[in-house]
Design a protein around this motif. Structure first.
Motif, PDB file in Angstrom:
ATOM      1  N   ARG A 135      50.071  41.773  45.992  1.00 46.91           N
ATOM      2  CA  ARG A 135      49.479  41.298  44.741  1.00 46.91           C
ATOM      3  C   ARG A 135      48.245  40.437  44.958  1.00 46.91           C
ATOM      4  N   ARG A 184      46.131  45.322  42.184  1.00 44.38           N
ATOM      5  CA  ARG A 184      46.710  45.197  40.850  1.00 44.38           C
ATOM      6  C   ARG A 184      47.040  46.599  40.336  1.00 44.38           C
ATOM      7  N   TYR A 193      54.090  43.020  34.120  1.00 44.22           N
ATOM      8  CA  TYR A 193      52.828  42.815  34.817  1.00 44.22           C
ATOM      9  C   TYR A 193      52.127  41.559  34.316  1.00 44.22           C
ATOM     10  N   PRO A 194      51.282  40.975  35.152  1.00 38.02           N
ATOM     11  CA  PRO A 194      50.552  39.777  34.706  1.00 38.02           C
ATOM     12  C   PRO A 194      49.763  40.065  33.433  1.00 38.02           C
TER      13      PRO A 194
END
Length: 326
Positions: A121, A125, A285-286
């Protein structure tokens, strides 16, 4: 804040859907010159005429400039090795990774591997999932095989192949079937004489990200065969971000096998920017951010694509303070 990590895109598609032919076409394009390509079974892709020189035991440089390698031990180690090769100066830096799956693969674990490994990470991404669907037999594959339906359900972009071999009305019918499984997916049509370019596929939507939502219509609910249902949760007020993340992570932890995908746009308390949400099965996910709310979209929403999970089960779990289901 610009995310300069390398996006990992997935090219998937059911057996016989033309995925390998399409990949070969993409690898011949200059637009993919700054790309690392990972394929599951090296011999199947027929790249001999494209090879220029061997970079290492597991990687070759293609005539287009793409770095191509096979999955050695697992995807995580292969991705880590690619970054190490760049750091050692053995290969030039690359701007994206394209992972080509086998015909029976579920693309979700690939994205999970990228986002769950802390070391990866730092450099990578999640990008887009692109699925090829056979224009001749795609409807039968989607209706008969869970793997084919899963690939379409998780895709950001579907490329309907072999369009020159079927009547236009059959293509229209197949497009409708694809839309039933994944109402928001972007659909492209490909034939032997005219295939979408690399920029159309990977640079149109460099990640599961804001531009996708700016272009999309407000999602509509739908019900599909094989126990898959798509429905929309309308977010009617600003959410408390920590509380929302706790709820979503608990939901996916407990129901991740049933929730194929969740994505949406949220108003968050204390931030004027809309927040883009993506989750696949057990992984959240972010978050990403839009500069502003898309025109004509006054409120937030979440789209769930779920299999054998009653809509009411998610409704009951929703914090009543921020959402209503429509």
């Amino acid at each position: 804040m610009i995310d300069d990590r390398i996006p990992v895109h997935v090219l998937t598609g059911f057996l016989g859907s033309g995925k390998t032919t399409f990949l070969r076409h993409l690898l011949g394009e200059p637009d993919l010159a700054d790309t690392a390509v990972i394929i599951n079974e090296f011999g199947e892709v027929g790249l001999d005429h494209l090879l220029v020189r061997e970079v290492s035991e597991d990687a070759v440089l293609l005539s287009s400039g793409c770095l191509c390698c096979a999955v050695r031990d697992d995807l995580v180690s292969t991705l880590a090795d690619l970054l190490a090769m760049v750091r050692r100066g053995e290969v030039a830096p690359f701007r994206r990774v394209v992972v080509e799956t086998t015909g029976l693969a579920d693309p979700a674990p690939i994205m999970q591997a990228v986002m769950s490994d802390l070391q990866l990470r730092r450099g990578y991404r999640a990008g887009s999932i692109v699925a090829t669907v056979d224009g001749v037999s795609g409807a039968n594959s989607i209706g008969s095989f869970a793997e084919a339906m899963q690939q379409v359900a998780l895709a950001d972009c579907v490329v309907i192949t072999k369009s020159d071999l079927v009547e236009p009305w059959r293509l229209d019918a197949l497009g409708q079937e694809v839309g039933k499984v994944n109402p928001q997916v972007r659909q492209l049509v490909s034939s032997r004489a005219s295939m979408p370019g690399a920029a159309d596929i990977f640079d149109h939507e460099e990640t599961w990200q804001p531009r996708h939502f700016e272009m999309a219509d407000t999602p509509m609910p739908g019900k599909h065969s094989d126990g898959i249902e798509t429905f929309t949760v309308e977010v009617t007020r600003e959410v408390d971000w920590p509380a929302f993340v706790d709820w979503l992570e608990l939901l996916l932890a407990g129901r991740g096998q049933s929730i194929l995908r969740v994505k949406g746009l949220l108003p968050v308390r204390g931030d004027a920017r809309p927040v883009v949400i993506h989750g696949v099965q057990h992984v959240v996910y972010p978050p990403e951010y839009l500069e502003r709310w898309p025109e004509g979209m006054p409120r937030g929403w979440l789209v769930f694509i779920a299999r054998n999970l009653a809509r009411a089960a998610i409704e009951r779990s929703l914090p009543s303070t921020f959402a209503g289901v429509h």
